[in-house]
Design an enzyme around this catalytic site. Structure first.
Site, PDB file in Angstrom:
ATOM      1  N   PRO A 133      15.951 -13.304  -5.768  1.00  8.05           N
ATOM      2  CA  PRO A 133      14.915 -13.957  -4.958  1.00  8.05           C
ATOM      3  C   PRO A 133      14.393 -13.175  -3.755  1.00  8.05           C
ATOM      4  O   PRO A 133      14.574 -13.561  -2.605  1.00  8.05           O
ATOM      5  CB  PRO A 133      15.612 -15.243  -4.519  1.00  8.05           C
ATOM      6  CG  PRO A 133      17.053 -14.864  -4.424  1.00  8.05           C
ATOM      7  CD  PRO A 133      17.275 -13.894  -5.561  1.00  8.05           C
ATOM      8  N   CYS A 134      13.649 -12.130  -4.008  1.00  9.82           N
ATOM      9  CA  CYS A 134      13.050 -11.350  -2.921  1.00  9.82           C
ATOM     10  C   CYS A 134      11.964 -12.144  -2.197  1.00  9.82           C
ATOM     11  O   CYS A 134      11.627 -11.827  -1.053  1.00  9.82           O
ATOM     12  CB  CYS A 134      12.511 -10.019  -3.441  1.00  9.82           C
ATOM     13  SG  CYS A 134      11.316 -10.173  -4.771  1.00  9.82           S
ATOM     14  N   HIS A 135      11.447 -13.193  -2.828  1.00 13.16           N
ATOM     15  CA  HIS A 135      10.418 -14.016  -2.191  1.00 13.16           C
ATOM     16  C   HIS A 135      10.972 -14.796  -0.997  1.00 13.16           C
ATOM     17  O   HIS A 135      10.218 -15.315  -0.197  1.00 13.16           O
ATOM     18  CB  HIS A 135       9.786 -14.977  -3.213  1.00 13.16           C
ATOM     19  CG  HIS A 135      10.753 -15.910  -3.862  1.00 13.16           C
ATOM     20  ND1 HIS A 135      11.534 -15.516  -4.939  1.00 13.16           N
ATOM     21  CD2 HIS A 135      11.087 -17.190  -3.598  1.00 13.16           C
ATOM     22  CE1 HIS A 135      12.295 -16.536  -5.307  1.00 13.16           C
ATOM     23  NE2 HIS A 135      12.044 -17.557  -4.498  1.00 13.16           N
TER      24      HIS A 135
END
Length: 168
Positions: A133-135
């Site tokens: 989850p880089c978001h």
């Protein structure tokens, strides 16, 4: 990035647009929105829509987008990154659904507080959008910052997870 020569891929039309998913014998190795920065070059990969990891990833992504899943339970293969990139991508996995962190905090959490720019570059090259989850990484002031899949998608993903809206 170096990819396993046995990488296979498939395409999937998700609610936020077309996506390409890739897997190696070790696990899921890529999830990209079509057209995103640092996307996949599939020319040397074999298309295999029936690959069990790819099918499982699509099922879990569909459940995620439907609000029925917050965490992914898939074998992952992150070997295509440098040791530093792999360290960053593993750290991203520790950010809980609905939570966010800053690049500075994430950099400090891996013991490299001065490596914020390098960390940002590694986050931007994350090959497993959504699953890793880089978001969930925001600017130090809580502002919305870059996302290879586009800021509209980043905002939508954070909203889907119930995260506090980022600052404009």
């Amino acid at each position: 990035m170096k990819h396993d020569p046995l990488t296979v891929f498939t395409s999937w039309q998700g609610p936020m647009g077309a996506m390409t998913l890739a897997a190696t014998p070790r696990g899921l190795s890529g999830v990209w929105f079509d057209g995103q920065r640092h996307g996949a070059d599939t020319r040397h990969w074999r298309r295999d829509p029936d690959h069990p990891v790819l099918r499982q990833a699509i099922e879990q992504l569909a459940a995620y987008f439907a609000g029925q899943r917050q965490r992914f339970e898939l074998p992952l293969d992150l070997r295509m990154g440098t040791p530093f990139q792999q360290q960053v991508w593993h750290a991203l996995l520790g950010i809980a659904p609905g939570a966010t962190t800053s690049y500075g905090s994430l950099s400090a959490s891996i013991g490299k507080p001065a490596a914020v720019r390098a960390l940002g570059a590694a986050v931007g090259r994350n090959p497993l959008s959504i699953v890793v989850p880089c978001h969930r990484v925001l600017g130090t002031d809580g502002s919305l910052t870059g996302y290879a899949g586009g800021l509209e998608r980043k905002t939508a993903l954070l909203s889907l997870e119930g995260a506090a809206p980022p600052r404009a």
